[in-house]
Write an enzyme that holds these catalytic residues in place. Structure first.
Site, mmCIF file in Angstrom:
data_model
loop_
_atom_site.group_PDB
_atom_site.id
_atom_site.type_symbol
_atom_site.label_atom_id
_atom_site.label_comp_id
_atom_site.label_asym_id
_atom_site.label_seq_id
_atom_site.Cartn_x
_atom_site.Cartn_y
_atom_site.Cartn_z
ATOM 1 N N CYS A 92 0.855 -1.162 0.036
ATOM 2 C CA CYS A 92 -0.030 0.056 0.055
ATOM 3 C C CYS A 92 0.979 1.445 0.053
ATOM 4 C CB CYS A 92 -1.020 -0.097 1.218
ATOM 5 S SG CYS A 92 -2.090 -1.316 1.379
ATOM 6 N N HIS B 36 -3.180 6.986 3.234
ATOM 7 C CA HIS B 36 -3.535 5.708 2.597
ATOM 8 C C HIS B 36 -5.183 5.315 3.183
ATOM 9 C CE1 HIS B 36 -3.935 1.558 1.324
ATOM 10 N NE2 HIS B 36 -3.767 1.149 2.612
ATOM 11 N N ASN C 132 -10.219 -0.181 0.549
ATOM 12 C CA ASN C 132 -8.666 -0.257 0.635
ATOM 13 C C ASN C 132 -8.343 -0.665 -0.783
ATOM 14 O OD1 ASN C 132 -5.859 -0.647 0.769
ATOM 15 N ND2 ASN C 132 -5.996 -1.651 2.648
#
Length: 330
Positions: free
Chosen positions: A115, A255, A285
């Site tokens: 990520c 994020h 996500n």
């Protein structure tokens, strides 16, 4: 020394929307449980019949970013794609995107940092521009994390979604643009989030979705305890490398892993949530795509103005984490 300025943003998302009520028919969960623990209400899922691949989503986001920047593909020197779900083991997703864009004057390669991949790519691009090795760099974050899911594991399948985001960085003599970047990792904790061999049948309602020959494993509680201090510390570190204080930050784009993590980072940094941009409720996500998708949405919604100071913070598998401070140039 030249400065790397942000010239354009873009994003692309699959058509199919899987909301929490749809997940209730797949796994033992509920809209209330998912929303309370994650803040996520829905996510996008790539479909084979739509041709929604990592490369195609990345190409669409890249085209949007190039159009916003007013840059033609032949003027791009470097294409960096952040992804852990490339369509093939090789060649790189970046090379496949290069072909579709016809950006044949560029070098193209992928970055695998979970990520944190987009922020890692941003530091690489920034250093390349500052060193005079590149003039215009296209950074793409593109993921199809739904293809890695065990749809019987409610601790992971409710979290993840698909999408792509992109930015164009350009070399300019005017001070500004990327003011500070930092990336870090700690491989001692790689086993908190990783891909394991083995696949699981797709639910009937997701027929036509992708299914890779491995699946995601995660220790959520231990990961949460690592994520919050790492993201807060890297934010403070990149700020310390500028003349700015946290009060000078106009917008934080973190994020989009989990709303609880974002809220905890807000508390730790003492920056109020009304200065955080979030879209995790709509997309879940999306790994390395989450920050550039959010940057594009914030840009197009008028949440950022030229001259604003924007803080990016990320955390992902590896473990990896990173941060950047940008003076908005668009």
């Amino acid at each position: 020394m030249p400065y790397a300025h942000l010239l354009g943003t873009g994003s692309a998302l699959p058509e199919y929307v899987l909301d929490n009520h749809g997940l209730e028919t797949i796994v033992d969960t509920s809209d209330e449980w998912i929303t309370r623990r994650t803040g996520i209400k829905q996510r996008r899922i790539s479909k084979l019949e739509k041709g929604e691949t990592t490369a195609s989503l990345g190409t669409q986001a890249a085209r949007d970013a190039l159009e916003t920047a007013g840059i033609t593909p032949d003027r791009i020197d470097t294409i960096i794609t952040a992804t852990v779900t490339a369509d093939r083991l090789f060649p790189s997703a970046a090379c496949m995107i290069q072909k579709d864009l016809e950006a044949f004057n560029a070098a193209a390669y992928d970055v695998s940092a979970g990520c944190s991949g987009f922020v890692y790519a941003m530091e690489i691009a920034n250093n390349s521009i500052k060193a005079g090795m590149a003039h215009n760099v296209l950074i793409v974050g593109s993921e199809r994390l739904s293809a890695l899911l065990d749809w019987t594991d409610r601790s992971t399948c409710v979290l993840l979604g698909d999408g792509a985001g992109a930015v164009v960085l350009g070399s300019q003599e005017t001070p500004g643009g990327i003011l500070s970047t930092r990336m870090k990792s700690d491989g001692r904790h790689w086993d908190l989030l990783y891909a394991e061999d083995g696949t699981f049948p797709l639910p009937e309602s997701l027929e036509g979705a992708y299914n890779m020959p491995y699946h995601l494993k995660m220790e959520g509680n231990r990961l949460f305890k690592q994520a919050v201090p790492c993201m807060a510390h890297i934010a403070e570190e990149v700020l310390s490398r500028t003349d700015l204080k946290r009060e000078d930050i106009d917008l934080v784009i973190p994020h989009q892993a989990n709303l609880r993590i974002i809220q905890a980072v807000s508390d730790k940094l003492k920056i109020p949530m009304d200065r955080f941009f979030t879209n995790v409720d709509r997309y879940g996500n999306t790994s390395s795509a989450s920050i550039p998708i959010a940057m594009d949405e914030a840009n197009r919604q008028g949440c950022i103005n030229k001259g604003d100071h924007v803080l990016l913070v990320s955390f992902g598998a590896g473990l990896t984490w990173g941060g950047a401070v940008i003076e908005w140039s668009i």
